[in-house]
Design an enzyme around this catalytic site. Structure first.
Site, PDB file in Angstrom:
ATOM      1  N   ASP A 169      48.989   3.924 -18.013  1.00 30.35           N
ATOM      2  CA  ASP A 169      48.326   3.062 -18.990  1.00 30.35           C
ATOM      3  C   ASP A 169      49.382   2.254 -19.745  1.00 30.35           C
ATOM      4  OD1 ASP A 169      46.363   2.212 -21.121  1.00 30.35           O
ATOM      5  OD2 ASP A 169      45.128   3.647 -20.048  1.00 30.35           O
ATOM      6  N   HIS A 217      46.004   1.027 -26.058  1.00 29.61           N
ATOM      7  CA  HIS A 217      45.017   1.518 -25.097  1.00 29.61           C
ATOM      8  C   HIS A 217      45.379   2.891 -24.556  1.00 29.61           C
ATOM      9  CE1 HIS A 217      42.650   1.531 -21.303  1.00 29.61           C
ATOM     10  NE2 HIS A 217      41.810   0.772 -21.978  1.00 29.61           N
ATOM     11  N   SER A 538      37.132   2.622 -19.514  1.00 31.36           N
ATOM     12  CA  SER A 538      38.459   3.178 -19.811  1.00 31.36           C
ATOM     13  C   SER A 538      38.358   4.447 -20.638  1.00 31.36           C
ATOM     14  CB  SER A 538      39.297   2.156 -20.587  1.00 31.36           C
ATOM     15  OG  SER A 538      39.714   1.103 -19.779  1.00 31.36           O
TER      16      SER A 538
END
Length: 913
Positions: A169, A217, A538
């Site tokens: 990520d 994220h 996600s």
């Protein structure tokens, strides 16, 4: 060259990483002569200019890394010897046999001709999702309760201890208390400034020893997997896992698929037990390199969880790679059952209740505790009439005014009500669910609260009945039941895969999820508490990754296949609805939710399982009934009796881009008996599975014979459900009703005919180095004449721009199995030029020519045939043939063909003067 637009969640870029040595990144490719994408009104490719995967023959794992690298070096030396202009970027030997290269458009076909090259694929570019701001309350709300992770932790004592989870990520905030001391492996592939989609800033990777997170994220994803912050009582699904952190994003922008693949190889080498990738390229194939690598990662004993994609608005067949990998777990997103909102106290004739709301952007914060009387606007939509406000000056002075969404903009409503002296605006929705209005500029100086349709209708009825209704705003936030909670989110991608494999396979909470974000003290984060809210598939995939860690802790002998099978067998469809209304026994599309909602305690406790865990039935044309064998295995010490029943789901009819529900239903028999339920919900087939034994179910599923949409095809699906007294086992199925080959593959095609920007009054221009003559674009009545250069070149002393090579701009409405470009000479002989396998579709069916950016693929001819020979001078046409998904190459009906207008190839010794 075929450059394919990648629309998705997150994915990889250029660089070296764990494999091979660092390569010097080449300068960005210059635009070719002739038409540019902007001049054509077409969008340029979003793939990096000239970035391709080159796959070689030979399966990774069958040879040593040294042998594979030697094979790759041999191919690269051959490319150099052939004069091909390229730059190697990264090489792969663990999960993929090949490398990525930067290469000019005209050179792509040359690479495919080299001995040992199996296929080439574009390296996709994927944007990094942006973290949404939300509540500062550091808890995951009801999300872990929806999957039973709270039960697994509190009653079963499962925490994920001893299990290593790799998160590929944007990195992790190593200093965040939720991860303190638990990051055991990390690698930064890019550095802070990397952004694959721009030449501004720094497009060259600059790795850092610490895979820290400034984008946010990755920390959010990791927090869901297994964050643990005792000071704030925040816990993820598996709060004692160890982490591997693999950073593939800079602070902003995008990354590419070859960086993604490097991270996957590094995670394999670091011995991760589980790998989560909230990342991917939508509209792809299971044959894409990252998907192949994901399957090989599973074969090495790693559970791989991947988000299905956030392309729900782009129709069917949108699930992305690597999520399409056969052995990985593709995860869809479900809205959280509860949501944190600001609130106001609503008092009706002395009785108060709390109402949750979202504050419109551009409005003022409310004054806490101030009591305002509520009135209803007339008209209730508060829209202008004949260009002016429908309300009198000071009409609403000191009042909270109830209005309804619809008819005009939020800003227009706000302006009219505020100008009439209102102290607050209360807007109720005109559809189920919450919305967050945006007022734009200028802002208003009173609060604008948006809330549920049902609440607004009740308030309006009370006011109109003459009751005394007042409102006062509260401080802070409260938890409220989410009216869309438990339903698939609107953004979650549809399946199936283009190979009609049933994807996605599992659902988990992904809408409005609270988790960690980088601390502001560490250079990132939008909330000083280090926690925030985000929505996306996600957020769904890490729920499944954390669940896999819990199951592996409890069952260390389980293989990745065991974990996936138990999760799918025990998933529940009880959460899911159709058109906002619960339809018991009629779940929504299997192609959206897969097996259903993850249920961790049920997977943990299961003693009976069904294999295969899903049934992909293919198309029904010519074979409306499909037969499969499902084996029930009992690992318990007592026999179990089940009633096997059929629960058909809604069919997905309409078009690929505009899916619609159909009431068409499949039927099912099991062991020759009907498993369909009657109108009273009764029926089914009884089977008993002995202790330690197995029972085969001979399942025959017949596709729907009629659809209520104007279409002769649809995706259908449903569930085989074996209900026992102690356990329930479920197997989803999906198929295509009708002739799959009727789906059109090609949209519009543009033939680029030379340059509109060069002058037309010069004779032939000659380049002796290439033995090619280039003419300026044609006089009336003449055919265009072409060069095959794809970059600008100064010829002679005139500084003229050489014409662009003949190019086809193609919009693909559906994934295609093969694209073949041929040069057809004046005698009608077709000469193969380039072949591209497994090409993804474009993201939308809108192909407007103009300034609006749209996705296209471009195919360029460099003047040579597939065998490397130069095309002789003469008249030619370009022919593009596409083999439809799952098409039979020997069936002409399975091909779509485009043939360009004629043009001339001119060769000779003409002088540039």
């Amino acid at each position: 060259m075929n450059r394919i637009k990648a629309v998705a969640l997150l994915s990889g870029a250029l660089f070296l990483g764990a494999c091979g040595q660092p390569q010097t990144a080449p300068a960005p490719a210059q635009p070719s002569g002739g038409h540019t994408a902007a001049e054509l009104g077409l969008s340029p490719s979003t793939s990096p200019s000239g970035r391709w995967f080159v796959e070689l023959e030979g399966e990774p794992g069958t040879l040593s890394a040294q042998s594979l690298r030697a094979q790759q070096q041999s191919v690269l030396l051959q490319a150099q010897s052939a004069g091909i202009q390229f730059q190697e970027v990264a090489s792969f030997q663990t999960l993929f046999n090949g490398f990525s290269v930067d290469i000019a458009d005209a050179e792509v076909g040359h690479f495919t001709r080299l001995p040992g090259v199996k296929a080439i694929y574009p390296v996709d570019v994927i944007e990094q999702p942006q973290l949404q701001e939300g509540s500062s309350t550091p808890e995951m709300f009801s999300a872990i309760g929806m999957t039973g992770a709270d039960i697994a932790q509190n009653e079963l004592g499962l925490t994920g201890k001893g299990i290593k989870v790799g998160v590929i990520d944007s990195g992790m905030d190593n200093e965040h208390p939720a991860f303190a001391g638990r990051v055991v492996s990390q690698y930064d592939f890019v550095g802070d400034d990397f952004d694959a989609s721009t030449t501004n800033g720094n497009p060259i990777p600059q790795p850092d020893p610490i895979a820290d997170d400034c984008g946010g994220h990755g920390s959010h994803v990791a927090g869901i997997v297994g964050g643990n912050d005792p000071a704030t009582n925040f816990k993820g699904v598996a709060p004692e896992v160890s982490f591997g952190s693999y950073r593939v994003f800079g602070c902003n922008g995008s990354t590419t698929a070859d960086i993604m693949l490097q991270a996957m190889e590094r995670a394999a080498q670091d011995g991760m037990d589980v790998v989560n990738m909230s990342i991917g390229s939508s509209f792809q194939w299971a044959e894409y390199p990252t998907a192949k690598a994901a399957d090989r990662l599973v074969k090495r004993g790693v559970v791989v969880t991947i988000s299905a994609g956030n392309s729900g608005a782009n129709g069917q067949f949108a699930t992305g790679a690597p999520s399409l990998a056969e052995k990985a777990i593709s995860v869809a997103a479900v809205d959280n059952a509860e949501i944190s909102l600001k609130s106001f106290n609503l008092t009706v004739d002395g009785t108060a209740r709390s109402v949750g709301y979202m504050l419109a952007s551009g409005s003022a914060e409310p004054e806490v505790g101030k009591v305002l009387p509520v009135v209803v606007a007339d008209p209730v939509n508060a829209c202008s009439v004949n260009g002016g406000s429908p309300f009198a000056e000071n009409q609403f002075s000191g009042k909270a005014v109830l209005i309804q969404r619809g008819t005009c903009t939020f800003a227009e409503k706000a302006k009219n009500v505020a100008a009439a002296g209102a102290s607050a605006i209360l807007m109720f929705n005109n559809a189920p669910g919450y919305i967050s209005p945006g007022l734009g500029e200028p802002a208003i100086k009173i609060p604008f609260a948006s809330f549920l349709q049902s609440e607004g209708e009740a308030i309006r009825a009370d006011v109109q009945a003459g009751k005394t209704v007042t409102v006062s705003f509260n401080a802070g936030e409260q938890r409220f039941k989410n009216p869309t909670g438990g339903s698939i989110t609107s953004f979650s991608s549809y399946g199936m895969g283009p190979d009609l494999d049933l994807k996605p396979e599992l659902s988990a909470p992904g809408g409005n999820i609270y988790s960690a974000v980088p601390l502001q003290s560490n250079g990132g984060g939008s909330d000083p508490s280090g926690y925030g809210i985000k929505s996306g598939t996600s957020m769904a995939a890490p729920h499944v990754a954390g669940a896999a860690a819990l199951l592996l802790q409890a069952h260390p002998d389980w293989t990745p296949e065991d974990v996936k099978t138990r999760m799918m067998n025990t998933a529940s469809t009880r959460w899911f609805f159709s058109n906002g209304q619960p339809l018991p026994g009629t779940p929504i599309y299997t192609q959206l939710q897969g097996a259903g909602m993850l249920d961790i305690p049920a997977a943990h406790a299961s003693t009976v399982f069904a294999a295969p865990a899903k049934l992909s039935l293919g198309e029904s044309d010519g074979m409306p009934s499909r037969s499969k064998v499902v084996v029930l295995t009992n690992r318990g010490d007592q026999p179990q009796t089940f009633t096997v029943q059929h629960y058909p789901a809604l069919s997905v009819a309409g078009t690929t881009y505009a899916p619609k529900p159909s009431t068409g239903r499949a039927t099912m028999t099991v062991n020759g008996q009907s498993a369909d339920l009657d109108s009273a919900g009764q029926g089914g087939v009884q089977v008993t599975v002995p202790a330690g034994g197995q029972v085969e179910l001979n399942v025959t599923i017949t596709a729907p014979t009629a659809l209520d949409a104007k279409s002769d095809y649809a995706q259908y699906g449903g569930y085989l459900v074996a209900k026992g007294t102690a356990e329930t086992v479920s197997v989803p199925y999906g198929g295509f009703q009708g002739d799959y080959q009727k789906l059109e593959a090609m949209g519009p095609v543009y033939f680029v005919q030379g340059s509109q920007t060069t002058k037309r009054d010069f004779p032939a221009l000659y380049d002796p180095a290439l033995d090619l003559v280039y003419f300026e674009n044609e006089q009336p009545g003449k055919l265009p004449d072409y060069t095959f250069l794809t970059f600008d070149r100064v010829v002679g002393q005139r500084g003229l721009k050489v014409l662009d090579a003949p190019t086809l701009w193609v919009h693909l409405d559906h994934q295609v199995q093969t694209v073949i470009m041929e040069a057809v000479d004046a005698q009608g002989t077709a000469h193969p030029v380039q072949t591209f396998p497994y090409v993804g579709r474009n993201s939308t069916n809108v192909y407007q020519v103009g300034t609006d950016a749209r996705p296209w693929n471009d195919y360029v001819w460099d003047g040579t045939y597939a065998d490397g020979a130069k095309a002789p001078a003469g008249q030619y046409q370009l022919r593009l043939r596409v083999l439809k998904a799952l098409g039979n190459p020997d069936n002409a009906a399975h091909w779509e063909v485009y043939t360009s207008p004629a043009f001339n190839v001119v060769r000779g010794a003409a002088s540039p003067d």
